[in-house]
Design a protein around this motif. Structure first.
Motif, PDB file in Angstrom:
ATOM      1  N   VAL A  26       0.840  -1.206   0.000  1.00 23.20           N
ATOM      2  CA  VAL A  26       0.000   0.000   0.000  1.00 23.20           C
ATOM      3  C   VAL A  26       0.871   1.250   0.000  1.00 23.20           C
ATOM      4  N   VAL A  27       1.907   1.258   0.824  1.00 24.70           N
ATOM      5  CA  VAL A  27       2.804   2.417   0.882  1.00 24.70           C
ATOM      6  C   VAL A  27       3.499   2.623  -0.464  1.00 24.70           C
ATOM      7  N   LEU A  28       4.019   1.552  -1.049  1.00 29.60           N
ATOM      8  CA  LEU A  28       4.690   1.690  -2.341  1.00 29.60           C
ATOM      9  C   LEU A  28       3.732   2.101  -3.449  1.00 29.60           C
ATOM     10  N   THR A  29       2.495   1.609  -3.394  1.00 31.69           N
ATOM     11  CA  THR A  29       1.502   2.027  -4.385  1.00 31.69           C
ATOM     12  C   THR A  29       1.223   3.510  -4.242  1.00 31.69           C
ATOM     13  N   GLN A  30       1.113   3.982  -3.004  1.00 30.93           N
ATOM     14  CA  GLN A  30       0.883   5.408  -2.769  1.00 30.93           C
ATOM     15  C   GLN A  30       2.057   6.229  -3.319  1.00 30.93           C
ATOM     16  N   ILE A  31       3.262   5.724  -3.142  1.00 24.55           N
ATOM     17  CA  ILE A  31       4.441   6.420  -3.668  1.00 24.55           C
ATOM     18  C   ILE A  31       4.420   6.439  -5.192  1.00 24.55           C
ATOM     19  N   THR A  32       4.027   5.324  -5.802  1.00 22.85           N
ATOM     20  CA  THR A  32       4.042   5.265  -7.267  1.00 22.85           C
ATOM     21  C   THR A  32       2.986   6.159  -7.896  1.00 22.85           C
ATOM     22  N   PHE A  33       1.973   6.553  -7.130  1.00 28.07           N
ATOM     23  CA  PHE A  33       1.025   7.537  -7.651  1.00 28.07           C
ATOM     24  C   PHE A  33       1.732   8.866  -7.912  1.00 28.07           C
ATOM     25  N   HIS A  34       2.858   9.053  -7.257  1.00 30.55           N
ATOM     26  CA  HIS A  34       3.638  10.290  -7.406  1.00 30.55           C
ATOM     27  C   HIS A  34       4.934  10.043  -8.172  1.00 30.55           C
ATOM     28  N   ARG A  35       4.891   9.107  -9.107  1.00 32.23           N
ATOM     29  CA  ARG A  35       6.010   8.791  -9.996  1.00 32.23           C
ATOM     30  C   ARG A  35       7.263   8.347  -9.234  1.00 32.23           C
ATOM     31  N   PRO A  74      12.125   3.644 -10.912  1.00 32.33           N
ATOM     32  CA  PRO A  74      11.897   2.340 -11.551  1.00 32.33           C
ATOM     33  C   PRO A  74      12.131   1.149 -10.624  1.00 32.33           C
ATOM     34  N   LEU A  75      13.068   1.260  -9.702  1.00 33.91           N
ATOM     35  CA  LEU A  75      13.338   0.165  -8.782  1.00 33.91           C
ATOM     36  C   LEU A  75      12.125  -0.105  -7.885  1.00 33.91           C
ATOM     37  N   VAL A  76      11.484   0.948  -7.399  1.00 33.42           N
ATOM     38  CA  VAL A  76      10.284   0.796  -6.565  1.00 33.42           C
ATOM     39  C   VAL A  76       9.155   0.199  -7.389  1.00 33.42           C
ATOM     40  N   GLN A  77       8.980   0.659  -8.606  1.00 33.19           N
ATOM     41  CA  GLN A  77       7.929   0.130  -9.463  1.00 33.19           C
ATOM     42  C   GLN A  77       8.176  -1.339  -9.805  1.00 33.19           C
ATOM     43  N   ALA A  78       9.427  -1.729  -9.951  1.00 31.87           N
ATOM     44  CA  ALA A  78       9.755  -3.120 -10.243  1.00 31.87           C
ATOM     45  C   ALA A  78       9.516  -4.025  -9.032  1.00 31.87           C
ATOM     46  N   ALA A  79       9.664  -3.490  -7.814  1.00 33.10           N
ATOM     47  CA  ALA A  79       9.470  -4.292  -6.599  1.00 33.10           C
ATOM     48  C   ALA A  79       8.005  -4.534  -6.289  1.00 33.10           C
ATOM     49  N   LEU A  80       7.136  -3.669  -6.747  1.00 34.81           N
ATOM     50  CA  LEU A  80       5.718  -3.757  -6.396  1.00 34.81           C
ATOM     51  C   LEU A  80       5.057  -5.085  -6.763  1.00 34.81           C
ATOM     52  N   PRO A  81       5.251  -5.638  -7.963  1.00 32.17           N
ATOM     53  CA  PRO A  81       4.611  -6.936  -8.263  1.00 32.17           C
ATOM     54  C   PRO A  81       5.079  -8.068  -7.352  1.00 32.17           C
ATOM     55  N   TRP A  82       6.350  -8.049  -6.963  1.00 31.93           N
ATOM     56  CA  TRP A  82       6.863  -9.098  -6.078  1.00 31.93           C
ATOM     57  C   TRP A  82       6.251  -8.981  -4.690  1.00 31.93           C
TER      58      TRP A  82
END
Length: 137
Positions: A66-75, A78-86
């Protein structure tokens, strides 16, 4: 979508404290309500490595998602976006653990397990988080 995801930051901790199941053991007349946190506490005294694993999969991973998804709403990077599916894959393991616990407990003669509102709230949080990760551009 951002507001729905942000609401999970509040709803997850409520679900951790909420009663998830109520157990009754007829031959002892014991039992009670079990939440995720008091279940982890009981598990810690029996097997701390298993308690750490369950805590990681049932608390840290879903909340981290949830925290990482909230962060990705604000761009996010790439490393954070790659970790989200795992993280999303690992955070679904908690539903399996709860289901397994209910099945095992129902198999004990003279025992009864009744789902409580916390189980439904926790499940709704996990499914909402999953839906947000699928819908998020």
């Amino acid at each position: 979508m951002k507001v729905l995801n942000a609401s999970l930051l509040i709803l997850y901790p409520i679900a951790w404290w909420a009663p998830m199941i109520e157990t009754r053991v007829f031959w002892v007349l014991g039992g009670g309500e079990v939440s995720l946190l008091n279940g982890l506490s009981a598990l810690w005294s029996e097997s701390w490595p298993l308690a750490l694993l369950v805590g990681l999969l049932a608390i840290v991973m879903p909340y981290g998602k949830v925290v990482l998804t909230q962060i990705t709403f604000h761009r996010a990077r790439p490393l954070v976006q790659a970790a989200l599916p795992w993280i999303a894959r690992l955070s679904m393991a908690d539903i399996f653990l709860i289901a397994l616990y209910i099945v095992i407990a129902k198999g004990i003669a003279g025992a009864s397990v009744t789902p409580q509102w916390g189980l439904w709230l926790f499940t709704a949080c996990v499914l909402t988080s999953l839906w947000i990760s699928w819908r998020k551009p």
